[in-house]
Enzyme design. Sequence first.
Site, short mmCIF file in Angstrom:
data_model
loop_
_atom_site.label_atom_id
_atom_site.label_comp_id
_atom_site.label_asym_id
_atom_site.label_seq_id
_atom_site.Cartn_x
_atom_site.Cartn_y
_atom_site.Cartn_z
N LYS A 192 0.81 -1.07 0.08
CA LYS A 192 0.00 0.05 0.15
C LYS A 192 0.93 1.30 -0.14
CE LYS A 192 -3.93 -2.18 2.22
NZ LYS A 192 -4.79 -2.61 3.51
N GLN B 39 -4.41 -0.68 9.65
CA GLN B 39 -4.25 -2.11 9.11
C GLN B 39 -4.81 -3.17 10.13
OE1 GLN B 39 -3.43 -2.80 5.90
NE2 GLN B 39 -4.02 -5.17 6.38
N ASP C 297 -10.72 3.57 4.45
CA ASP C 297 -10.97 2.08 4.26
C ASP C 297 -12.59 2.17 4.17
OD1 ASP C 297 -9.40 0.03 4.19
OD2 ASP C 297 -8.70 0.38 6.12
N1 GUN Z 1 -7.07 -6.31 6.52
C1 GUN Z 1 -7.53 -6.86 5.70
N2 GUN Z 1 -8.09 -6.27 4.59
C2 GUN Z 1 -7.94 -4.93 5.10
C3 GUN Z 1 -8.60 -3.80 4.58
O1 GUN Z 1 -8.76 -3.57 3.16
N3 GUN Z 1 -8.07 -2.84 5.11
C4 GUN Z 1 -7.48 -2.87 6.39
N4 GUN Z 1 -7.43 -1.68 7.24
N5 GUN Z 1 -7.22 -3.92 6.88
C5 GUN Z 1 -7.57 -4.88 6.14
#
Ligand code: GUN
Length: 295
Positions: free
Chosen positions: A53, A97, A120
């Site tokens: 990311k 995350q 998100d």
């Molecule tokens: N863990 C698994 N998928 C995601 C996501 O799309 N965003 C975040 N913040 N954590 C995750």
Amino acid sequence: MSKKIDGKLIAENLRSNLKKQIIELKEKYNKVPGLAVVQVGNVAASSVYVKAKTKSALEVGIEVIDHHLENTTTQKELIALIESLNNQENVNGILVQLPLPNHINEQIILDCIDPKKDADGFHPLNVGKLSISATNDENLLIPCTPYGCLLMLKGLGIDLTGKNAVVVGRSNIVGKPMAQLLIKESCTVTIAHSKTIDLEKVCGQADILIAAVGRPEMIRENFIKEGCVVIDVGINRIEVDQNNEVKTKLVGDVKYNELEKKAFAITPVPGGVGPMTIACLLRNTTIAFKNSLNS
Ligand code: GUN
């Protein structure tokens, strides 16, 4: 043989589009979007995602504000960090995350993020907006994985209206928001899950099947109808025996080499949903930045 949906390529196009937009915004406003990336602890998969990311964000011209915290960080300390990021002017998007360590309540943390900076789309206000609004409009912060799946479906150019869509998985991150997005495309939506009676029969009704169960290669050839579209959200690492050596490989929630013979189109793992999730995160950050310029 079915069409392989190239998530990598669609994501590349989305990113190059965002890059152009960010250059134009920088010329006009002399600033760029900022994304705070918060990771607590060292879950291996999370480290891989956070790295990917961060790299993609930097490539499109987004500033990354990195906060990698110890596994022992308390809930109070994490809340204090988020509150300070909420007030930081150069931060337009905040990504925490998941999963977080067990001693931290994820929902309490997600509730603390300023909904305007919710990269998100997990804050209850944005979850509510997604459910209420009739269209997937340009200012909404929509959860990244399901929005990426929708873009891939739309890229096929097929009419989604009235189609039977079956989402296998009822998570807040994928299954539930995916269903909301498909309802807005006028699909007839079923959410199936681990307790569904006769999952094979339910999946067999699907014109569009979204697999988001987190169980390696669980969906087999006999689950699907000839000519359906399959989107595989699963990213599972499994051990395989290669010339008497144990190696690991990534597989999805569907058995690709079986389903590709029967489906109209299918996403591969890797190279399908994964790159789209990241591109949509960058899109949300850019939307949050643009919204902040207008407020
Ligand atoms: N863990 C698994 N998928 C995601 C996501 O799309 N965003 C975040 N913040 N954590 C995750």
